[in-house]
Design an enzyme around this catalytic site. Structure first.
Site, PDB file in Angstrom:
ATOM      1  N   CYS A  45       0.940  -0.912   0.116  1.00 34.48           N
ATOM      2  CA  CYS A  45       0.120   0.119  -0.025  1.00 34.48           C
ATOM      3  C   CYS A  45       1.029   1.257   0.048  1.00 34.48           C
ATOM      4  CB  CYS A  45      -0.870   0.071   1.190  1.00 34.48           C
ATOM      5  SG  CYS A  45      -2.087   1.572   1.412  1.00 34.48           S
ATOM      6  N   ASP A  52      -0.284  -5.672   0.352  1.00 33.28           N
ATOM      7  CA  ASP A  52      -1.618  -5.899  -0.388  1.00 33.28           C
ATOM      8  C   ASP A  52      -1.436  -7.269  -1.302  1.00 33.28           C
ATOM      9  OD1 ASP A  52      -3.150  -3.673   0.148  1.00 33.28           O
ATOM     10  OD2 ASP A  52      -1.980  -2.329  -1.218  1.00 33.28           O
TER      11      ASP A  52
END
Length: 147
Positions: A45, A52
């Protein structure tokens, strides 16, 4: 000749440093679909630095070349320390493959796991697929949590 195939190749530090290898299309002039699936794709992120996770599906119809799978694996792995939004990762992967490989058609589906409770799916393609091409569903169900 490929840079990676049959050789010890370290994971690139970034997508920009990753080198994708291409080899001649063994079925030049035919419309056929090649599918790569990366069910454990990771990036970071850009705001929090937290990881992520996504399930990527890349479908393409080769032009003169095909992408060599080990180099693609290393390229996708180079995103582990790359901070970018889901949209940027997904579309950027597709655009790089199109720019370098010049396939007849390409689509990518990025099925991202929830961030902040919201799953984000990102889809991109170069246009309509060739009329005589069989394009199967990408087979990734919508996110349903644990039940």
């Amino acid at each position: 000749m490929t840079l990676h195939l049959g050789k010890n190749s370290p994971l690139p530090a970034s997508p920009e440093e990753a080198v994708l290898d291409y080899v001649p299309n063994p079925r030049l002039g035919r419309n056929y679909l090649v599918r790569f699936v990366s069910p454990e794709f990771t990036s970071l992120c850009p705001v929090t630095g937290q990881p992520d996770f996504a399930h990527l599906v890349i479908d393409y119809v080769p032009g003169d070349t095909i992408v060599e799978s080990k180099s693609l694996k290393l390229f996708l792995g180079s995103f582990r320390n790359h901070a970018a939004f889901h949209e940027d990762c997904t579309v950027g992967i597709g655009e790089r493959l199109v720019e370098e490989m010049k396939p007849r058609w390409l689509r990518i589906g990025g099925y991202w796991y929830p961030r902040g409770g919201i799953p984000i799916d990102v889809f991109w393609q170069t246009g309509a697929p060739p009329a005589d091409l069989w394009v199967p569903d990408q087979g990734v169900p919508s996110y349903r949590g644990r039940g």
